[in-house]
Write a protein that holds these residues in place. Structure first.
Motif, PDB file in Angstrom:
ATOM      1  N   PHE A   1      -4.939  -4.451   9.209  1.00  0.00           N
ATOM      2  CA  PHE A   1      -5.891  -3.417   9.581  1.00  0.00           C
ATOM      3  C   PHE A   1      -6.141  -3.386  11.090  1.00  0.00           C
ATOM      4  CE2 PHE A   1      -6.452  -3.964   5.107  1.00  0.00           C
ATOM      5  CZ  PHE A   1      -6.685  -2.679   4.644  1.00  0.00           C
TER       6      PHE A   1
ATOM      7  N   ARG B   1      -9.125  -1.529  -1.921  1.00  0.00           N
ATOM      8  CA  ARG B   1      -9.290  -1.595  -0.476  1.00  0.00           C
ATOM      9  C   ARG B   1      -9.945  -2.922  -0.074  1.00  0.00           C
ATOM     10  NH1 ARG B   1      -9.510   2.118   3.476  1.00  0.00           N
ATOM     11  NH2 ARG B   1      -7.666   2.840   2.321  1.00  0.00           N
TER      12      ARG B   1
ATOM     13  N   TRP C   1      -3.664   4.227   1.844  1.00  0.00           N
ATOM     14  CA  TRP C   1      -4.042   4.282   3.259  1.00  0.00           C
ATOM     15  C   TRP C   1      -3.802   5.677   3.802  1.00  0.00           C
ATOM     16  CZ3 TRP C   1      -1.634  -0.680   5.901  1.00  0.00           C
ATOM     17  CH2 TRP C   1      -2.160  -1.805   5.290  1.00  0.00           C
TER      18      TRP C   1
ATOM     19  N   TYR D   1      -2.878  -0.993  11.901  1.00  0.00           N
ATOM     20  CA  TYR D   1      -2.966   0.385  11.418  1.00  0.00           C
ATOM     21  C   TYR D   1      -4.408   0.874  11.523  1.00  0.00           C
ATOM     22  CZ  TYR D   1       1.656   1.029   9.234  1.00  0.00           C
ATOM     23  OH  TYR D   1       2.990   1.219   8.996  1.00  0.00           O
TER      24      TYR D   1
ATOM     25  N   PRO E   1       0.817  -1.220   0.000  1.00  0.00           N
ATOM     26  CA  PRO E   1       0.000   0.000   0.000  1.00  0.00           C
ATOM     27  C   PRO E   1       0.846   1.264   0.000  1.00  0.00           C
ATOM     28  CG  PRO E   1       0.137  -0.869   2.216  1.00  0.00           C
ATOM     29  CD  PRO E   1       0.844  -1.864   1.332  1.00  0.00           C
TER      30      PRO E   1
ATOM     31  N   ILE F   1       1.014   4.726   1.958  1.00  0.00           N
ATOM     32  CA  ILE F   1       0.523   5.195   3.259  1.00  0.00           C
ATOM     33  C   ILE F   1       0.757   6.691   3.386  1.00  0.00           C
ATOM     34  CG2 ILE F   1       0.646   4.895   5.759  1.00  0.00           C
ATOM     35  CD1 ILE F   1       1.785   2.108   5.305  1.00  0.00           C
TER      36      ILE F   1
ATOM     37  N   VAL G   1      -6.589   2.731   9.591  1.00  0.00           N
ATOM     38  CA  VAL G   1      -6.714   3.242   8.230  1.00  0.00           C
ATOM     39  C   VAL G   1      -8.106   3.862   8.053  1.00  0.00           C
ATOM     40  CG1 VAL G   1      -6.612   2.672   5.779  1.00  0.00           C
ATOM     41  CG2 VAL G   1      -5.137   1.462   7.404  1.00  0.00           C
TER      42      VAL G   1
ATOM     43  N   ASP H   1      -3.543   0.193  -3.144  1.00  0.00           N
ATOM     44  CA  ASP H   1      -4.449   0.709  -2.123  1.00  0.00           C
ATOM     45  C   ASP H   1      -3.772   1.904  -1.448  1.00  0.00           C
ATOM     46  OD1 ASP H   1      -6.615   0.991  -0.449  1.00  0.00           O
ATOM     47  OD2 ASP H   1      -6.081  -0.687   0.853  1.00  0.00           O
TER      48      ASP H   1
END
Length: 498
Positions: A212, A201, A494, A215, A95, A97, A217, A492
């Motif tokens: 998840f 996602r 984040w 983090y 991802p 971030i 998100v 993705d």
């Protein structure tokens, strides 16, 4: 193969006319400072993942995307049988971030920018104050191929023209060497890609649910709800319970998956031009229970094909009489006809002045320095420095009609020189912007690849967006072109909560 933490801290080399971009979206610190805090947890997690597991997850993602039909039709491309090709948009497992404070600043800049662009659109189709003030040359707007005189004086609810905007952003160092976001272009007509943001996602949550829990998100899956809310809020007065439809050119359009996906997610009808008709300046769709009035059309059809009575007479993609119903205030078209004049690349350099003119504010997000072929001094500079510049057609899109000087052959540069000399006003040029790079899972393992970001900004009664966007990645080593039509993939994105 480079180690993940080495790519987090690399700074690509760049020449004196280039804007350097740090790795991982420009979010890394210097080599001595190591991985920035918001990537440390992920770096530790990734270090503990067996290569076999990551390869298996990558294959699983590809299988699911193929099964769901998440593909992109490539115009002009043919397979070995001579048929048109549909390509799977590659999905990357790593991802991108973005810390909460960076997102807050970007979000404020996006709201500011899109608000000013909508003010500009309302102005040029009504009082034209910005032209009278000499901020933008009048002929550059009124003579623009995307300016639609048919829109002059037409009311749009809340004075909004671009209800869905996809703004392309990259990150590069500022004068102090710290990362800063730059806007590459404003997509205000029929921007695509949001379905891939949502599917990316969903895929990450399916493949790596444990991440998840480590983090916080920010969510993006409520985007269809915000989109429907925006569309319904954009209905003309007198439509208390507006009926919304998504108008698609049909299944052969490159983004048809997205059209069907968004209609399904919003719970509204997906229609083609043949499903609509106009009677007494109202728009109706044909249903098994008889005609049903339509109040809002989320159109994914270009201006030229919307109404054969006004634009292309032979078009079968739109609906005859549609613009007349729009002018009468009986239907809303999202995005409005004529929005292209505001995201034309020859208008892009003036957006900072628009922000100051309409809002009385300094721009939060910067433009990339831009040279305009229509200006004689700029033209001389462009022609003298083609090998170092990115040159774009003002009406180009999808990565087509552009020259990336440092990556081009001498012959390609000379061919482009002739094109610019033949039509200087049709081109702009920018310094070679080394797009931010991010560790990416490729065939050889983890390697740095250039990325950009397309957040989606919704304008109705208010301006709002989900925290994140579509991160596009140039999968070819060294390539700066991230467009799906040019072989790019997606990640993705984040945005971290506090």
């Amino acid at each position: 193969m480079k180690k993940f933490d080495e790519m987090l801290t690399q700074v690509p080399d760049a020449g004196p006319v280039q804007l350097q971009a740090q790795s991982l979206g420009g979010m890394a610190q210097s080599q001595s400072q190591g991985v920035r805090a918001h990537y440390e947890t992920y770096a530790r997690w990734l270090a503990g993942q067996p290569q076999e597991k990551m390869r298996a997850r990558r294959e699983e993602a590809e299988m699911i995307f193929r099964r769901v039909g998440i593909t992109f039709a490539v115009y002009g491309a043919k397979d070995e049988d001579g048929d048109g090709t549909e390509r799977l948009i590659p999905f990357d497992l790593i991802p991108r971030i973005i810390p909460a404070d960076e997102w807050r600043s970007m979000e404020a800049g996006l709201v500011q920018r899109v608000t000013a662009l909508n003010r500009f659109l309302h102005d040029v189709y009504h009082e034209q104050e910005i032209l009278k003030a000499g901020i933008i040359p009048a002929d550059q707007v009124l003579g623009n191929a995307q300016f639609r005189k048919e829109m002059m004086g037409i009311y749009t609810p809340h004075h909004v023209y671009s209800h869905i905007a996809g703004v392309d952003i990259v990150r590069a160092p500022d004068a102090d060497g710290k990362g800063e976001y730059y806007v590459l272009e404003d997509n205000l007509r029929v921007p695509s890609g949001v379905s891939y943001m949502l599917e990316d996602r969903r895929m990450m949550m399916r493949l790596f649910p444990d991440l998840f829990s480590q983090y916080r998100v920010a969510p993006v899956m409520h985007y269809p709800d915000l989109l429907l809310e925006t569309l319904r809020a954009s209905a003309q007065p007198g439509a208390p319970d507006p009926t919304v439809v998504v108008l698609t050119p049909g299944m052969y359009n490159s983004a048809y998956f997205e059209h069907a996906f968004l209609a399904q997610q919003m719970g509204v009808e997906l229609v083609e031009g043949q499903d609509l008709f106009v009677k007494d300046r109202y728009v109706y769709m044909r249903t098994t229970r008889g005609p049903r009035r339509v109040d809002v059309i989320y159109r994914r059809v270009d201006d030229d094909f919307l109404d054969p009575d006004v634009f292309r007479p032979k078009s079968t993609l739109g609906c005859r009489g549609l613009l007349d119903a729009f002018a009468a205030g009986n239907v809303t078209i999202c995005n409005a006809v004529g929005t292209g004049v505001a995201d034309d690349k020859s208008i892009y350099p003036y957006v900072p002045q628009m922000i100051e003119f309409y809002l009385g504010e300094k721009p939060i997000l910067k433009n990339v320095p831009t040279f305009m072929g229509r200006n004689s001094d700029d033209l001389k500079y462009i022609l003298a420095n083609l090998k170092d510049l990115v040159v774009k057609e003002v009406h180009g899109a999808g990565g087509y009609g552009m020259l990336v000087g440092p990556a081009s052959t001498r012959q390609e540069i000379e061919d482009f020189r002739k094109a610019v000399e033949a039509n200087p006003s049709g081109y702009i040029a920018q310094p070679t912007l080394s797009l931010s790079s991010c560790p990416t899972y490729v065939e050889s393992g983890i390697a740095p690849r250039h990325i950009d970001l397309r957040p989606f900004v919704l304008s109705g009664r208010t301006v709002q967006m989900v925290p994140g966007g579509l991160t596009r990645v140039a999968l070819k080593e060294g390539s700066l072109v991230v467009n799906s039509s040019q072989g790019g993939g997606t990640k993705d994105t984040w945005v971290l909560e506090e």
